[in-house]
Design a protein around this motif. Structure first.
Motif, PDB file in Angstrom:
ATOM      1  N   GLY A   1      11.337  15.134   3.194  1.00  0.00           N
ATOM      2  CA  GLY A   1      10.124  15.260   2.393  1.00  0.00           C
ATOM      3  C   GLY A   1       9.757  16.683   2.052  1.00  0.00           C
ATOM      4  O   GLY A   1       8.587  16.980   1.782  1.00  0.00           O
ATOM      5  N   VAL A   2      10.741  17.598   2.044  1.00  0.00           N
ATOM      6  CA  VAL A   2      10.440  19.011   1.792  1.00  0.00           C
ATOM      7  C   VAL A   2      10.832  19.462   0.394  1.00  0.00           C
ATOM      8  O   VAL A   2      10.452  20.551  -0.033  1.00  0.00           O
ATOM      9  CB  VAL A   2      11.114  19.925   2.841  1.00  0.00           C
ATOM     10  CG1 VAL A   2      10.647  19.563   4.232  1.00  0.00           C
ATOM     11  CG2 VAL A   2      12.636  19.838   2.747  1.00  0.00           C
TER      12      VAL A   2
ATOM     13  N   ASP B   1      10.627   3.442   5.750  1.00  0.00           N
ATOM     14  CA  ASP B   1      10.570   4.596   4.871  1.00  0.00           C
ATOM     15  C   ASP B   1      11.436   4.290   3.659  1.00  0.00           C
ATOM     16  O   ASP B   1      12.363   3.464   3.743  1.00  0.00           O
ATOM     17  CB  ASP B   1      11.076   5.850   5.573  1.00  0.00           C
ATOM     18  CG  ASP B   1      10.780   7.114   4.764  1.00  0.00           C
ATOM     19  OD1 ASP B   1       9.635   7.260   4.297  1.00  0.00           O
ATOM     20  OD2 ASP B   1      11.687   7.943   4.595  1.00  0.00           O
ATOM     21  N   PHE B   2      11.134   4.925   2.538  1.00  0.00           N
ATOM     22  CA  PHE B   2      11.918   4.661   1.336  1.00  0.00           C
ATOM     23  C   PHE B   2      12.004   5.906   0.484  1.00  0.00           C
ATOM     24  O   PHE B   2      11.236   6.860   0.648  1.00  0.00           O
ATOM     25  CB  PHE B   2      11.348   3.483   0.540  1.00  0.00           C
ATOM     26  CG  PHE B   2      10.027   3.751  -0.129  1.00  0.00           C
ATOM     27  CD1 PHE B   2       9.961   3.946  -1.498  1.00  0.00           C
ATOM     28  CD2 PHE B   2       8.851   3.787   0.598  1.00  0.00           C
ATOM     29  CE1 PHE B   2       8.761   4.187  -2.128  1.00  0.00           C
ATOM     30  CE2 PHE B   2       7.633   4.020  -0.023  1.00  0.00           C
ATOM     31  CZ  PHE B   2       7.583   4.213  -1.399  1.00  0.00           C
ATOM     32  N   SER B   3      12.960   5.899  -0.432  1.00  0.00           N
ATOM     33  CA  SER B   3      13.203   7.051  -1.305  1.00  0.00           C
ATOM     34  C   SER B   3      13.633   6.549  -2.670  1.00  0.00           C
ATOM     35  O   SER B   3      14.399   5.585  -2.774  1.00  0.00           O
ATOM     36  CB  SER B   3      14.286   7.949  -0.703  1.00  0.00           C
ATOM     37  OG  SER B   3      14.554   9.069  -1.526  1.00  0.00           O
ATOM     38  N   VAL B   4      13.136   7.216  -3.697  1.00  0.00           N
ATOM     39  CA  VAL B   4      13.435   6.844  -5.087  1.00  0.00           C
ATOM     40  C   VAL B   4      14.182   7.997  -5.748  1.00  0.00           C
ATOM     41  O   VAL B   4      13.851   9.169  -5.535  1.00  0.00           O
ATOM     42  CB  VAL B   4      12.141   6.545  -5.873  1.00  0.00           C
ATOM     43  CG1 VAL B   4      12.467   6.100  -7.301  1.00  0.00           C
ATOM     44  CG2 VAL B   4      11.307   5.495  -5.160  1.00  0.00           C
ATOM     45  N   THR B   5      15.180   7.673  -6.553  1.00  0.00           N
ATOM     46  CA  THR B   5      15.929   8.692  -7.279  1.00  0.00           C
ATOM     47  C   THR B   5      16.286   8.173  -8.657  1.00  0.00           C
ATOM     48  O   THR B   5      16.341   6.960  -8.884  1.00  0.00           O
ATOM     49  CB  THR B   5      17.219   9.079  -6.522  1.00  0.00           C
ATOM     50  OG1 THR B   5      17.843  10.188  -7.190  1.00  0.00           O
ATOM     51  CG2 THR B   5      18.203   7.921  -6.471  1.00  0.00           C
TER      52      THR B   5
ATOM     53  N   PRO C   1       0.824  -1.220   0.000  1.00  0.00           N
ATOM     54  CA  PRO C   1       0.000   0.000   0.000  1.00  0.00           C
ATOM     55  C   PRO C   1       0.852   1.262   0.000  1.00  0.00           C
ATOM     56  O   PRO C   1       1.513   1.576   0.985  1.00  0.00           O
ATOM     57  CB  PRO C   1      -0.806  -0.133   1.302  1.00  0.00           C
ATOM     58  CG  PRO C   1       0.089  -0.919   2.208  1.00  0.00           C
ATOM     59  CD  PRO C   1       0.897  -1.846   1.336  1.00  0.00           C
ATOM     60  N   LEU C   2       0.826   1.978  -1.094  1.00  0.00           N
ATOM     61  CA  LEU C   2       1.599   3.206  -1.222  1.00  0.00           C
ATOM     62  C   LEU C   2       0.663   4.400  -1.368  1.00  0.00           C
ATOM     63  O   LEU C   2      -0.445   4.277  -1.900  1.00  0.00           O
ATOM     64  CB  LEU C   2       2.539   3.130  -2.420  1.00  0.00           C
ATOM     65  CG  LEU C   2       3.573   2.003  -2.399  1.00  0.00           C
ATOM     66  CD1 LEU C   2       4.448   2.068  -3.640  1.00  0.00           C
ATOM     67  CD2 LEU C   2       4.430   2.070  -1.137  1.00  0.00           C
ATOM     68  N   ARG C   3       1.129   5.544  -0.932  1.00  0.00           N
ATOM     69  CA  ARG C   3       0.288   6.745  -0.940  1.00  0.00           C
ATOM     70  C   ARG C   3       1.114   7.941  -1.376  1.00  0.00           C
ATOM     71  O   ARG C   3       2.206   8.166  -0.886  1.00  0.00           O
ATOM     72  CB  ARG C   3      -0.276   6.978   0.461  1.00  0.00           C
ATOM     73  CG  ARG C   3      -1.266   8.120   0.589  1.00  0.00           C
ATOM     74  CD  ARG C   3      -1.927   8.030   1.954  1.00  0.00           C
ATOM     75  NE  ARG C   3      -2.910   9.074   2.155  1.00  0.00           N
ATOM     76  CZ  ARG C   3      -2.718  10.131   2.924  1.00  0.00           C
ATOM     77  NH1 ARG C   3      -1.557  10.300   3.535  1.00  0.00           N
ATOM     78  NH2 ARG C   3      -3.663  11.028   3.080  1.00  0.00           N
ATOM     79  N   ARG C   4       0.577   8.685  -2.323  1.00  0.00           N
ATOM     80  CA  ARG C   4       1.198   9.922  -2.776  1.00  0.00           C
ATOM     81  C   ARG C   4       0.234  11.062  -2.495  1.00  0.00           C
ATOM     82  O   ARG C   4      -0.784  11.203  -3.161  1.00  0.00           O
ATOM     83  CB  ARG C   4       1.470   9.871  -4.283  1.00  0.00           C
ATOM     84  CG  ARG C   4       2.573   8.928  -4.705  1.00  0.00           C
ATOM     85  CD  ARG C   4       2.644   8.859  -6.225  1.00  0.00           C
ATOM     86  NE  ARG C   4       3.782   8.086  -6.689  1.00  0.00           N
ATOM     87  CZ  ARG C   4       3.821   6.767  -6.762  1.00  0.00           C
ATOM     88  NH1 ARG C   4       2.751   6.068  -6.398  1.00  0.00           N
ATOM     89  NH2 ARG C   4       4.893   6.150  -7.195  1.00  0.00           N
ATOM     90  N   VAL C   5       0.564  11.869  -1.494  1.00  0.00           N
ATOM     91  CA  VAL C   5      -0.292  13.013  -1.170  1.00  0.00           C
ATOM     92  C   VAL C   5       0.601  14.212  -0.895  1.00  0.00           C
ATOM     93  O   VAL C   5       1.449  14.172   0.000  1.00  0.00           O
ATOM     94  CB  VAL C   5      -1.189  12.736   0.055  1.00  0.00           C
ATOM     95  CG1 VAL C   5      -1.990  13.994   0.404  1.00  0.00           C
ATOM     96  CG2 VAL C   5      -2.126  11.573  -0.212  1.00  0.00           C
TER      97      VAL C   5
ATOM     98  N   ARG D   1       4.948   7.261   0.251  1.00  0.00           N
ATOM     99  CA  ARG D   1       5.094   6.642   1.568  1.00  0.00           C
ATOM    100  C   ARG D   1       4.211   5.415   1.659  1.00  0.00           C
ATOM    101  O   ARG D   1       3.225   5.274   0.942  1.00  0.00           O
ATOM    102  CB  ARG D   1       4.714   7.627   2.679  1.00  0.00           C
ATOM    103  CG  ARG D   1       5.548   8.900   2.679  1.00  0.00           C
ATOM    104  CD  ARG D   1       5.189   9.781   3.857  1.00  0.00           C
ATOM    105  NE  ARG D   1       5.860  11.073   3.795  1.00  0.00           N
ATOM    106  CZ  ARG D   1       7.090  11.302   4.222  1.00  0.00           C
ATOM    107  NH1 ARG D   1       7.794  10.301   4.742  1.00  0.00           N
ATOM    108  NH2 ARG D   1       7.636  12.509   4.140  1.00  0.00           N
ATOM    109  N   LEU D   2       4.590   4.516   2.577  1.00  0.00           N
ATOM    110  CA  LEU D   2       3.714   3.399   2.889  1.00  0.00           C
ATOM    111  C   LEU D   2       2.436   3.924   3.532  1.00  0.00           C
ATOM    112  O   LEU D   2       2.469   4.865   4.331  1.00  0.00           O
ATOM    113  CB  LEU D   2       4.407   2.439   3.849  1.00  0.00           C
ATOM    114  CG  LEU D   2       5.363   1.417   3.244  1.00  0.00           C
ATOM    115  CD1 LEU D   2       6.145   0.704   4.347  1.00  0.00           C
ATOM    116  CD2 LEU D   2       4.603   0.409   2.395  1.00  0.00           C
ATOM    117  N   ASP D   3       1.314   3.310   3.190  1.00  0.00           N
ATOM    118  CA  ASP D   3       0.019   3.739   3.701  1.00  0.00           C
ATOM    119  C   ASP D   3      -0.562   2.628   4.571  1.00  0.00           C
ATOM    120  O   ASP D   3      -1.232   1.721   4.082  1.00  0.00           O
ATOM    121  CB  ASP D   3      -0.919   4.065   2.537  1.00  0.00           C
ATOM    122  CG  ASP D   3      -2.246   4.641   3.004  1.00  0.00           C
ATOM    123  OD1 ASP D   3      -2.313   5.089   4.167  1.00  0.00           O
ATOM    124  OD2 ASP D   3      -3.207   4.632   2.220  1.00  0.00           O
ATOM    125  N   LEU D   4      -0.271   2.694   5.871  1.00  0.00           N
ATOM    126  CA  LEU D   4      -0.763   1.701   6.821  1.00  0.00           C
ATOM    127  C   LEU D   4      -1.513   2.436   7.922  1.00  0.00           C
ATOM    128  O   LEU D   4      -0.980   2.680   9.004  1.00  0.00           O
ATOM    129  CB  LEU D   4       0.400   0.891   7.410  1.00  0.00           C
ATOM    130  CG  LEU D   4       1.265   0.129   6.405  1.00  0.00           C
ATOM    131  CD1 LEU D   4       2.496  -0.439   7.094  1.00  0.00           C
ATOM    132  CD2 LEU D   4       0.463  -0.994   5.756  1.00  0.00           C
TER     133      LEU D   4
END
Length: 274
Positions: free
Chosen positions: A168-169, A92-96, A65-69, A81-84
């Protein structure tokens, strides 16, 4: 010691079978992306994130479950972010991505940010440095021989970007107010922007440089990268206790270290098929 898994893949690792892992929001964004290279980067990043998290959570990758808000507008973008909602979020994770390189970092020890820059692409060092570097950092850059400035700038840039991603800024935080150690020195945050330099809704004024830990990486021998960790108070206490125990036994360690666990992202993506 803080631990983070970092997996690297390449643009050519994206393949059609990975589309089955995407959720409807991700699939829509993929299909709306015009440039083939950008579609491949997005697909590889999403799929690699889901495969790594699915392994850790013991879930099928498509069910992670992933969430982009966006924290500002509520739109489906921003740091993923994970949506739990009914349980603590364990990772936590980060993509580049940059050029042909795609990376994903995952950790359970705090908020993580990963940045990589194409070490072979042309860069307007003078223009970018005036925007991203403080006066002290700029003077240090121009004290170097011209041939060394490009890679030195990219190293400083990846450190700053990784920190902002961990929080996350994004680039809403003024880069010139965030000061990091010189390229040849171990990575560290030296000066955190004062509250007056940050947009009021970011709520990061209580952070200290010691709350941010980093490790420098080099992908394929030419692409500078940095992984940053924003350590929670509970994690910091645990790390200090662990370091104290290690020191008592004569071991060398410390709460400021980041242990990078490398993963072969190309192999992970290649192993997934219908």
């Amino acid at each position: 010691m803080i631990s983070v898994q970092v997996a690297w893949a390449r643009l050519g690792d994206a393949h059609a079978d990975l589309l089955t892992l995407l959720d409807p929001v991700e699939r829509g964004r993929h299909d709306e992306t015009v440039a083939p290279a950008d579609r491949a980067r997005f697909l590889a990043g999403c799929a690699l994130s889901r495969l790594l998290l699915g392994e850790l959570l013991h879930l099928p990758p498509a069910d992670v479950p992933l969430r982009r808000v966006c924290p500002r507008c509520g739109g489906p973008h921003g740091k993923v972010r994970l949506d739990l909602p009914d349980a603590p979020v364990p990772y936590d994770f980060s993509v580049t991505h940059s050029g042909a390189v795609v990376g994903v970092a995952v950790s359970s020890d705090g908020s993580v940010g990963l940045d990589v820059e194409d070490g072979e692409a042309p860069v307007d060092v003078d223009g970018a440095a005036r925007t991203a570097l403080s006066g002290t950092e700029l003077a240090a850059l121009y004290a170097l021989p011209p041939a060394e400035r490009r890679l030195a700038f990219l190293r400083v840039w990846t450190r700053k970007e990784a920190v902002l991603k961990a929080l996350g800024v994004g680039l809403r935080m003024p880069l010139r107010a965030l000061k990091v150690s010189p390229p040849a020195a171990p990575p560290a945050v030296l000066v955190w922007p004062p509250p007056s330099a940050a947009p009021p809704d970011l709520r990061v004024s209580n952070l200290r440089p010691a709350d941010l830990r980093m490790a420098d990486l080099l992908v394929d021998g030419v692409h500078p990268a940095t992984v940053a960790m924003a350590v929670t108070e509970a994690t910091a206490v645990t790390q200090v206790k662990a370091a104290t125990g290690l020191a008592a036994r004569g071991a060398v360690s410390g709460p400021g270290e980041v242990r990078v666990v490398p993963r072969d992202g190309s192999a992970i993506l290649a192993a997934h098929s219908r």
